[in-house]
Design a protein around this motif. Structure first.
Motif, PDB file in Angstrom:
ATOM      1  N   ASP A 253       0.820  -1.214   0.000  1.00 38.37           N
ATOM      2  CA  ASP A 253       0.000   0.000   0.000  1.00 38.37           C
ATOM      3  C   ASP A 253       0.849   1.257   0.000  1.00 38.37           C
ATOM      4  O   ASP A 253       0.506   2.248  -0.649  1.00 38.37           O
ATOM      5  CB  ASP A 253      -0.887   0.030   1.262  1.00 38.37           C
ATOM      6  N   LEU A 254       1.950   1.174   0.750  1.00 44.48           N
ATOM      7  CA  LEU A 254       2.839   2.329   0.850  1.00 44.48           C
ATOM      8  C   LEU A 254       3.411   2.673  -0.532  1.00 44.48           C
ATOM      9  O   LEU A 254       3.426   3.840  -0.946  1.00 44.48           O
ATOM     10  CB  LEU A 254       3.970   2.027   1.848  1.00 44.48           C
ATOM     11  N   VAL A 255       3.846   1.638  -1.270  1.00 43.13           N
ATOM     12  CA  VAL A 255       4.401   1.853  -2.614  1.00 43.13           C
ATOM     13  C   VAL A 255       3.318   2.404  -3.543  1.00 43.13           C
ATOM     14  O   VAL A 255       3.555   3.329  -4.329  1.00 43.13           O
ATOM     15  CB  VAL A 255       5.022   0.551  -3.158  1.00 43.13           C
ATOM     16  N   LYS A 256       2.123   1.873  -3.402  1.00 47.33           N
ATOM     17  CA  LYS A 256       1.014   2.346  -4.235  1.00 47.33           C
ATOM     18  C   LYS A 256       0.738   3.834  -3.948  1.00 47.33           C
ATOM     19  O   LYS A 256       0.560   4.634  -4.856  1.00 47.33           O
ATOM     20  CB  LYS A 256      -0.230   1.496  -3.919  1.00 47.33           C
ATOM     21  N   PHE A 257       0.741   4.145  -2.667  1.00 43.67           N
ATOM     22  CA  PHE A 257       0.527   5.548  -2.265  1.00 43.67           C
ATOM     23  C   PHE A 257       1.645   6.454  -2.785  1.00 43.67           C
ATOM     24  O   PHE A 257       1.385   7.516  -3.369  1.00 43.67           O
ATOM     25  CB  PHE A 257       0.417   5.629  -0.733  1.00 43.67           C
ATOM     26  N   MET A 258       2.896   6.014  -2.607  1.00 43.47           N
ATOM     27  CA  MET A 258       4.027   6.879  -2.971  1.00 43.47           C
ATOM     28  C   MET A 258       4.135   7.091  -4.486  1.00 43.47           C
ATOM     29  O   MET A 258       4.792   8.029  -4.936  1.00 43.47           O
ATOM     30  CB  MET A 258       5.345   6.311  -2.423  1.00 43.47           C
ATOM     31  N   THR A 259       3.502   6.177  -5.271  1.00 45.67           N
ATOM     32  CA  THR A 259       3.533   6.343  -6.730  1.00 45.67           C
ATOM     33  C   THR A 259       2.225   6.955  -7.248  1.00 45.67           C
ATOM     34  O   THR A 259       2.026   7.063  -8.453  1.00 45.67           O
ATOM     35  CB  THR A 259       3.756   4.981  -7.425  1.00 45.67           C
ATOM     36  N   SER A 260       1.341   7.360  -6.331  1.00 50.35           N
ATOM     37  CA  SER A 260       0.001   7.809  -6.746  1.00 50.35           C
ATOM     38  C   SER A 260      -0.015   9.229  -7.310  1.00 50.35           C
ATOM     39  O   SER A 260      -1.048   9.693  -7.785  1.00 50.35           O
ATOM     40  CB  SER A 260      -0.970   7.725  -5.561  1.00 50.35           C
ATOM     41  N   GLY A 261       1.117   9.915  -7.250  1.00 53.74           N
ATOM     42  CA  GLY A 261       1.188  11.270  -7.795  1.00 53.74           C
ATOM     43  C   GLY A 261       2.590  11.801  -7.546  1.00 53.74           C
ATOM     44  O   GLY A 261       3.389  11.152  -6.869  1.00 53.74           O
ATOM     45  N   PRO A 262       2.878  12.981  -8.094  1.00 52.19           N
ATOM     46  CA  PRO A 262       4.235  13.517  -7.931  1.00 52.19           C
ATOM     47  C   PRO A 262       4.577  13.835  -6.480  1.00 52.19           C
ATOM     48  O   PRO A 262       3.702  14.089  -5.663  1.00 52.19           O
ATOM     49  CB  PRO A 262       4.221  14.788  -8.777  1.00 52.19           C
ATOM     50  N   VAL A 263       5.887  13.795  -6.204  1.00 49.52           N
ATOM     51  CA  VAL A 263       6.397  14.169  -4.877  1.00 49.52           C
ATOM     52  C   VAL A 263       7.475  15.234  -5.067  1.00 49.52           C
ATOM     53  O   VAL A 263       8.025  15.375  -6.161  1.00 49.52           O
ATOM     54  CB  VAL A 263       7.014  12.955  -4.132  1.00 49.52           C
ATOM     55  N   LEU A 264       7.759  15.963  -4.008  1.00 52.83           N
ATOM     56  CA  LEU A 264       8.864  16.921  -4.048  1.00 52.83           C
ATOM     57  C   LEU A 264       9.981  16.371  -3.177  1.00 52.83           C
ATOM     58  O   LEU A 264       9.797  16.193  -1.971  1.00 52.83           O
ATOM     59  CB  LEU A 264       8.436  18.298  -3.515  1.00 52.83           C
ATOM     60  N   VAL A 265      11.119  16.082  -3.805  1.00 55.85           N
ATOM     61  CA  VAL A 265      12.274  15.595  -3.030  1.00 55.85           C
ATOM     62  C   VAL A 265      13.236  16.759  -2.822  1.00 55.85           C
ATOM     63  O   VAL A 265      13.456  17.562  -3.742  1.00 55.85           O
ATOM     64  CB  VAL A 265      12.992  14.412  -3.722  1.00 55.85           C
ATOM     65  N   SER A 266      13.778  16.870  -1.619  1.00 55.43           N
ATOM     66  CA  SER A 266      14.663  17.991  -1.302  1.00 55.43           C
ATOM     67  C   SER A 266      15.802  17.556  -0.392  1.00 55.43           C
ATOM     68  O   SER A 266      15.682  16.567   0.328  1.00 55.43           O
ATOM     69  CB  SER A 266      13.896  19.106  -0.568  1.00 55.43           C
ATOM     70  N   VAL A 267      16.864  18.333  -0.438  1.00 58.78           N
ATOM     71  CA  VAL A 267      17.974  18.153   0.492  1.00 58.78           C
ATOM     72  C   VAL A 267      18.027  19.393   1.382  1.00 58.78           C
ATOM     73  O   VAL A 267      18.046  20.525   0.878  1.00 58.78           O
ATOM     74  CB  VAL A 267      19.314  17.984  -0.259  1.00 58.78           C
ATOM     75  N   LEU A 268      18.005  19.163   2.685  1.00 57.00           N
ATOM     76  CA  LEU A 268      18.004  20.262   3.656  1.00 57.00           C
ATOM     77  C   LEU A 268      19.313  20.248   4.423  1.00 57.00           C
ATOM     78  O   LEU A 268      19.827  19.181   4.755  1.00 57.00           O
ATOM     79  CB  LEU A 268      16.844  20.096   4.643  1.00 57.00           C
ATOM     80  N   GLU A 269      19.812  21.413   4.730  1.00 61.41           N
ATOM     81  CA  GLU A 269      21.100  21.517   5.400  1.00 61.41           C
ATOM     82  C   GLU A 269      20.968  22.397   6.643  1.00 61.41           C
ATOM     83  O   GLU A 269      20.192  23.351   6.650  1.00 61.41           O
ATOM     84  CB  GLU A 269      22.105  22.145   4.425  1.00 61.41           C
ATOM     85  N   GLY A 270      21.707  22.064   7.661  1.00 61.75           N
ATOM     86  CA  GLY A 270      21.711  22.889   8.874  1.00 61.75           C
ATOM     87  C   GLY A 270      22.353  22.120  10.009  1.00 61.75           C
ATOM     88  O   GLY A 270      22.598  20.919   9.891  1.00 61.75           O
ATOM     89  N   ASP A 271      22.616  22.792  11.121  1.00 55.27           N
ATOM     90  CA  ASP A 271      23.125  22.094  12.298  1.00 55.27           C
ATOM     91  C   ASP A 271      22.104  21.041  12.711  1.00 55.27           C
ATOM     92  O   ASP A 271      20.916  21.349  12.830  1.00 55.27           O
ATOM     93  CB  ASP A 271      23.316  23.078  13.468  1.00 55.27           C
ATOM     94  N   ASP A 272      22.577  19.813  12.937  1.00 54.60           N
ATOM     95  CA  ASP A 272      21.693  18.721  13.376  1.00 54.60           C
ATOM     96  C   ASP A 272      20.421  18.625  12.526  1.00 54.60           C
ATOM     97  O   ASP A 272      19.317  18.448  13.049  1.00 54.60           O
ATOM     98  CB  ASP A 272      21.319  18.897  14.855  1.00 54.60           C
ATOM     99  N   ALA A 273      20.586  18.751  11.222  1.00 60.63           N
ATOM    100  CA  ALA A 273      19.426  18.802  10.316  1.00 60.63           C
ATOM    101  C   ALA A 273      18.523  17.580  10.441  1.00 60.63           C
ATOM    102  O   ALA A 273      17.294  17.703  10.381  1.00 60.63           O
ATOM    103  CB  ALA A 273      19.914  18.944   8.871  1.00 60.63           C
ATOM    104  N   VAL A 274      19.110  16.394  10.632  1.00 61.54           N
ATOM    105  CA  VAL A 274      18.294  15.167  10.669  1.00 61.54           C
ATOM    106  C   VAL A 274      17.300  15.229  11.819  1.00 61.54           C
ATOM    107  O   VAL A 274      16.094  15.070  11.637  1.00 61.54           O
ATOM    108  CB  VAL A 274      19.204  13.920  10.788  1.00 61.54           C
ATOM    109  N   ALA A 275      17.814  15.468  13.018  1.00 68.58           N
ATOM    110  CA  ALA A 275      16.950  15.489  14.203  1.00 68.58           C
ATOM    111  C   ALA A 275      15.968  16.655  14.135  1.00 68.58           C
ATOM    112  O   ALA A 275      14.794  16.523  14.495  1.00 68.58           O
ATOM    113  CB  ALA A 275      17.801  15.578  15.455  1.00 68.58           C
TER     114      ALA A 275
END
Ligand code: ATP
Ligand code: MG
Length: 332
Positions: A253-275
């Protein structure tokens, strides 16, 4: 990143010694995490609990050198054994070169991309030095190394394949002995804690026209967008991205959902960006997400939950490489 040495001349393992408050190994790993390398691994002595704690704290996978007393070859072998089967090459960075910048490593990667069969080696003022990047077809020979030799013998045997990349000598300085250690006041490059993470605005939020609001919240949080693009995932791309979940009941279902329309992929930068981005997103299930988080504001349910963010710097590195080439990331 090789950090399994006993640091005999330092009177103790030097990769954990702080330089202006940041352990050497952490400085080098953080610099590597800001390059286009697909994976960063920290090679430690097997009994190095403090090193493993450091790896966990900064979110990279640690590997154990096969024999910590043998010398560098045991670390090189551990790294090569851990390389992914699709790896095109491996760069061996050292904990005692804490002044190398992300750009320096990137120049070595660029030289490798320009000539994929080359052994790429840093050079300082005409003198060859570290790091060295070996193409995957050298891995079998690297596994034969023993003792204190690093890749040097291999570099000598394959001299015709070596390409030197000249880097600023002051960046290549290594800290070998106590007398090399700079004074306490040595400046810390401001980027030392800079991290990258990978974000997806999922099809539900793109469809719901929440893109502007989500990007606004990202920018307001202080994270900097250094790459972004709209893509339509197909089934193999989405399955590959969520491969860790392939045994989970919700995978299909997750794959079906993720392919159900366009997505915006981005790279974010900053101190401790992940957390920080995880915090901004909120819990996976919007019902459990804190007020004001992206998922509380924009998610529909636990599956259609508006956004994705990497869960470790290590995974961020892999996910960024899954969608972006090095030239698509800008400096800001
Ligand atoms: P993401 O990886 O997308 O940032 P996450 O790390 O918060 O989210 P994961 O556990 O990695 O959550 O799950 C990945 C994605 O799979 C979730 O974002 C969600 O879309 C979907 N998912 C997770 N758990 C469930 C579930 N129980 N039922 C349906 N879908 C789920
Ligand atoms: Mg996840």
């Amino acid at each position: 990143m090789l950090a399994a040495g006993r640091g005999r001349r330092m009177g103790g393992a030097k990769h954990l010694r702080p330089l202006a408050g940041v352990p050497l190994a952490e400085r080098v790993v953080r610099a590597l995490l800001r390059t286009s390398a697909a994976r960063v691994r920290l090679v430690l002595a097997p009994d190095d609990a403090a090193g493993r704690a450091l790896a966990t704290r900064i979110g990279v996978a640690a590997l154990a050198a096969e024999d910590p007393d043998e010398g560098r070859a045991a670390s090189v072998r551990a790294a090569v054994r851990a390389a992914a089967s699709d790896s095109r090459g491996a760069l061996f960075a050292l904990a005692d070169q804490p002044f190398l910048e992300p750009d320096d490593f990137e120049r070595l990667f660029d030289a490798f991309r320009a000539e994929p069969g080359a052994i790429v080696r840093a050079e300082y003022g005409g003198e060859p030095g570290s790091p060295v990047l070996f193409p995957a077809d050298c891995f079998a020979e690297l596994l034969l190394l023993r003792g204190r030799e690093g890749g040097r013998s291999l570099v000598e045997r394959r001299r015709e394949r070596v390409r030197l990349v000249s880097l600023p000598p002051e960046h290549g300085r290594d800290l070998d002995a106590p007398e090399d250690w700079p004074a306490e006041s040595a400046p810390l490059p401001s980027a030392a804690h800079m991290e990258r993470t990978f974000s997806i605005v999922k099809p539900d939020a793109v469809r719901g026209r929440k893109l502007g609001a989500i990007l606004e919240a990202i920018e307001a949080s202080g994270l900097t967008i250094v790459a972004t693009k709209m893509v339509q995932l197909d089934q193999p791309k989405a399955e590959g991205f969520y491969a860790v979940h392939k045994e989970r009941p919700f995978f299909k279902d997750l794959v079906k959902f993720m392919t159900s329309g366009p997505v915006l992929v981005s790279v974010l930068e900053g101190d401790d960006a992940v957390a920080r981005y995880r915090k901004l997103m909120g819990a996976t299930d919007p019902a459990k997400a804190d007020a004001g988080t992206l998922r509380k504001r924009f998610a529909t349910n636990i599956e259609q939950n508006a956004v994705h963010g990497s869960d470790s710097p290590d995974n961020a590195q892999t996910e960024i490489a899954y969608f972006f080439s090095a030239t698509e990331l800008v400096k800001r």
